[in-house]
Structure formats: structure tokens, C-alpha cells
Design a protein around this motif. Sequence first.
Motif, PDB file in Angstrom:
ATOM      1  N   VAL A 121     -49.486   6.407  47.084  1.00 32.74           N
ATOM      2  CA  VAL A 121     -51.111   6.520  46.677  1.00 32.74           C
ATOM      3  C   VAL A 121     -50.663   7.846  46.356  1.00 32.74           C
ATOM      4  CG1 VAL A 121     -51.506   4.700  48.405  1.00 32.74           C
ATOM      5  CG2 VAL A 121     -51.942   6.573  49.244  1.00 32.74           C
ATOM      6  N   ASN A 122     -51.593   8.045  45.484  1.00 34.06           N
ATOM      7  CA  ASN A 122     -51.954   8.524  44.554  1.00 34.06           C
ATOM      8  C   ASN A 122     -51.646   9.839  43.973  1.00 34.06           C
ATOM      9  OD1 ASN A 122     -55.077   8.742  45.202  1.00 34.06           O
ATOM     10  ND2 ASN A 122     -54.763   9.483  46.792  1.00 34.06           N
ATOM     11  N   ILE A 138     -48.565   3.937  51.377  1.00 31.07           N
ATOM     12  CA  ILE A 138     -48.980   2.771  50.572  1.00 31.07           C
ATOM     13  C   ILE A 138     -49.965   2.400  50.686  1.00 31.07           C
ATOM     14  CG2 ILE A 138     -46.031   2.108  50.075  1.00 31.07           C
ATOM     15  CD1 ILE A 138     -47.058   0.255  51.776  1.00 31.07           C
ATOM     16  N   ALA A 139     -50.280   1.013  49.564  1.00 30.96           N
ATOM     17  CA  ALA A 139     -51.684   0.924  49.460  1.00 30.96           C
ATOM     18  C   ALA A 139     -51.546  -0.245  50.842  1.00 30.96           C
ATOM     19  CB  ALA A 139     -51.454  -0.336  48.197  1.00 30.96           C
ATOM     20  N   GLY A 140     -53.393   0.015  51.389  1.00 33.55           N
ATOM     21  CA  GLY A 140     -53.356  -0.379  52.334  1.00 33.55           C
ATOM     22  C   GLY A 140     -53.074   0.222  53.216  1.00 33.55           C
TER      23      GLY A 140
END
Length: 288
Positions: A121-122, A138-140
Motif C-alpha cells: 500500500v502507498n 497490502i490492500a485490505g
Amino acid sequence: YRHGAVSRTECEGPGLLVNDGTDHNLVDSRADRSFLTGDVVRVTVLDGEWVLFSEAAYQGSSVTVYKGEVYTKGDGNNKTEDVLAAASFYAVFPDVYCYIQDYEHEYRGARNTDKNGVPCVNNTYCRGSDREAPSCEIAGGDTSPCGVPKCIWDYKCYSLNGVGYRGDVTQVTVNTTKWIVVKDSFKCACQSWSDDFPTKHPGTHPSDKGMDKFGLRGTYCRNPLPDKFSEPWCYIGNTLNHDKCESYLEKGPSYTTATCEQAKKCTKEEFKEYFYPGIIFNAKNFVK
């Protein structure tokens, strides 16, 4: 390389473009300038970190260069002259393309996806914590391992002058002589870097200024004084073969340290199983 990688383009590794009228793309360390045919006019760091030395065989003064940097003759950069004149080129693998066991927090590589290629992420980088392999969010909101391989260099053996060595050797061999002939040979344990017994050593405790980059932990052999030593060493302790080691230490201040002969340098002769003749290798098991 990433999980499931099947081609060279999916591999991670250093790259240094050295131009002497012709581009030479270095992907591993070079001990001299024999690959060059003229004066170097430009150096481009394609990937990773490189240490460039003023003399062959990684000797002399050094300068470190990083991914994205470009040095061109006449550019006014105060590092350029040293970079263009470098006589040997060392590609840094530990903490850049692999992490060292028990020193996971020192990993500073640029990997920004997990082991399956899912972005962090980012666009953050994978990082490790104490005894936890590099991972990222990570996403989530899940934390996912990045699949960064463990290092062999600077763990099973040491490179250059041993400053980055993080192996587990904790003993030295002491030889006493008489008339140049070895009279006795015995093992001594290393003294803890945190302790001042039997030898006081201000300046080389883990908490002392500038010592955090040398991995001083427990009684492991390390090299926090590269200006004085060219390989891992330690202060001699007396918890093994107490009487002999104690007697040896009583000889005076010059007998309080010893280099660690069990910590071997990473050479093809000593560790040929870790050297591969080609560029592509199994990074899950070996780090070049």
C-alpha cells in the motif's frame, strides 16, 4: 526473484553502467578495470548499491553510489572524480537483495510488492523487524511476506573487511609462543560487546555513538573498527579455558583482542558452492 519467476527479467540484481566510449553493464562485482579499454567518462547506477574503490581488489579509499545516480566527467559533482577513477567495483547484496538472519531490521532493499507481486500500500517498501522477515501491508490491511531471500554473504562468510558480517562465530584461537615457536594453542570465548569485563572498551559498546551500524550483539565476532582491523574480531573473554585465557589477558593491553579465524571470507576457494558461473541462479537457496 519474485515467487513463480521464470525469466531473467523477473530477477532482481545490481546494475552499473560504466562508459569509456562503450557501455559496459556490470551485474556483479569486478576486482579490477580489465574490462575497460579507455578512460571512463560516465557511470550510471542502474540498480542497487555499489562501493567503488580507488585500488584493485577492493582496496584503498571508497565511495558508495546508489540506484538512479549518474556521474559524468565535468559535471561538477565532488564525487565524480573518485567514481570515474574507480579501480574495483563491489556490488552490495546483503540488506539490499537479501536479509540477514536475526538482523531482519537492517534490510533496506527497494522491493515494494509481496512475494506474489501484490503491491504494498502507498508504494511503501518491504521492511523487517527484529527476527521477522521483510513484509509489507497490502490492500485490505493484511501484512504479507515479501519473499526476500536470506543472505549467505555476511552470514555464512564475510565480505570485504567484515564490517557487515552478522555470522554466529563466538570464539577465537589463541597461540602462545616461545622463540617464535608455538608453545600452546587453545580456544577462548569472545567477551560480550555490552560488558567491560575482563576488558574495558569505551567506544565499542552497542550503545556507543556510531556503533549501531556494526551489529554488535552478544559475543559474536564483528568489526566495529575497520580502520584497525580488516576482518571480524572480538575482545577475548575468559569463560572458556578460564585459566589459560585469563593468563593470556594478563600479558597486557595488546593481548585483549583477536581476529576470528572461524569467520571465513566469502571467496570462491572457500565457498565455491555459493558461486555460480552464470548470472541466473536459484535465489531461494543461494545469494551470489
